[in-house]
Design a protein around this motif. Sequence first.
Motif, mmCIF file in Angstrom:
data_model
loop_
_atom_site.group_PDB
_atom_site.id
_atom_site.type_symbol
_atom_site.label_atom_id
_atom_site.label_comp_id
_atom_site.label_asym_id
_atom_site.label_seq_id
_atom_site.Cartn_x
_atom_site.Cartn_y
_atom_site.Cartn_z
ATOM 1 N N VAL A 102 7.219 15.890 -27.407
ATOM 2 C CA VAL A 102 8.730 16.491 -27.762
ATOM 3 C C VAL A 102 8.314 18.118 -27.940
ATOM 4 O O VAL A 102 9.403 18.965 -27.366
ATOM 5 N N ALA A 103 7.447 18.567 -28.379
ATOM 6 C CA ALA A 103 6.825 19.858 -28.479
ATOM 7 C C ALA A 103 7.033 20.760 -27.202
ATOM 8 O O ALA A 103 7.543 21.744 -27.154
ATOM 9 N N ALA A 104 6.348 19.934 -26.243
ATOM 10 C CA ALA A 104 6.467 20.674 -24.861
ATOM 11 C C ALA A 104 7.739 20.744 -24.103
ATOM 12 O O ALA A 104 8.080 21.728 -23.777
ATOM 13 N N ALA A 105 8.412 19.727 -24.528
ATOM 14 C CA ALA A 105 9.663 19.661 -23.806
ATOM 15 C C ALA A 105 10.614 20.695 -24.679
ATOM 16 O O ALA A 105 11.495 21.171 -23.994
ATOM 17 N N LYS A 106 10.680 20.640 -25.978
ATOM 18 C CA LYS A 106 11.304 21.599 -26.681
ATOM 19 C C LYS A 106 11.084 23.271 -26.329
ATOM 20 O O LYS A 106 12.013 24.129 -26.106
#
Length: 180
Positions: A102-106
């Motif tokens: 989630v962090a990387a995609a955001k």
Amino acid sequence: MAKMLYSVTMSLDGFIAGPGGDMSWLTEHLGPDPTVDELIGEIGALLVGNRTFRGDDPHVGTDGEGKAFGGGWTGPQFVLTHHAPSAPVPGVTFVGDLGSGVAAAKAAAGEKYVNILGADVARQCVETGVLDEILVFVVPVLLGDGVRLFDHPGGTNVRLERLSLTHTPQATSIWLRVVR
């Protein structure tokens, strides 16, 4: 900051894939849709489940085979898996846990959406409270069995607020916001 969106096409009886993850049923329902066309321009990154990444492709046998949205979208993809392939896949980053995915995609999506592909990843996002919106394209077919839109036996209610409802010859789309 990017919002997390689960967008998916679903049969009237609530299935997003047939038995065994079969996506061939979807092929006849693909076609021009202004909501999809608009959405594609608003996606900054994909967060994809491993089964979805390795699964059936409704665009098989076409120029769009193996490409997100049949080749209508390009950009960074983050695949949630504990078994990354040994050979790199261009444009795809394999992540081992939901939080880092989630962090990387955001971060990659910037101000655009992170589009979630895969029922299990969407379920995990609901359970951890990171899912912001859901866009469901309901097509006129009954599958009778397969992968449900959202399957969480014994789970709790998730309150949703309708943002929009549109109709095309291919589908009725319902765009919802998760109420926190």
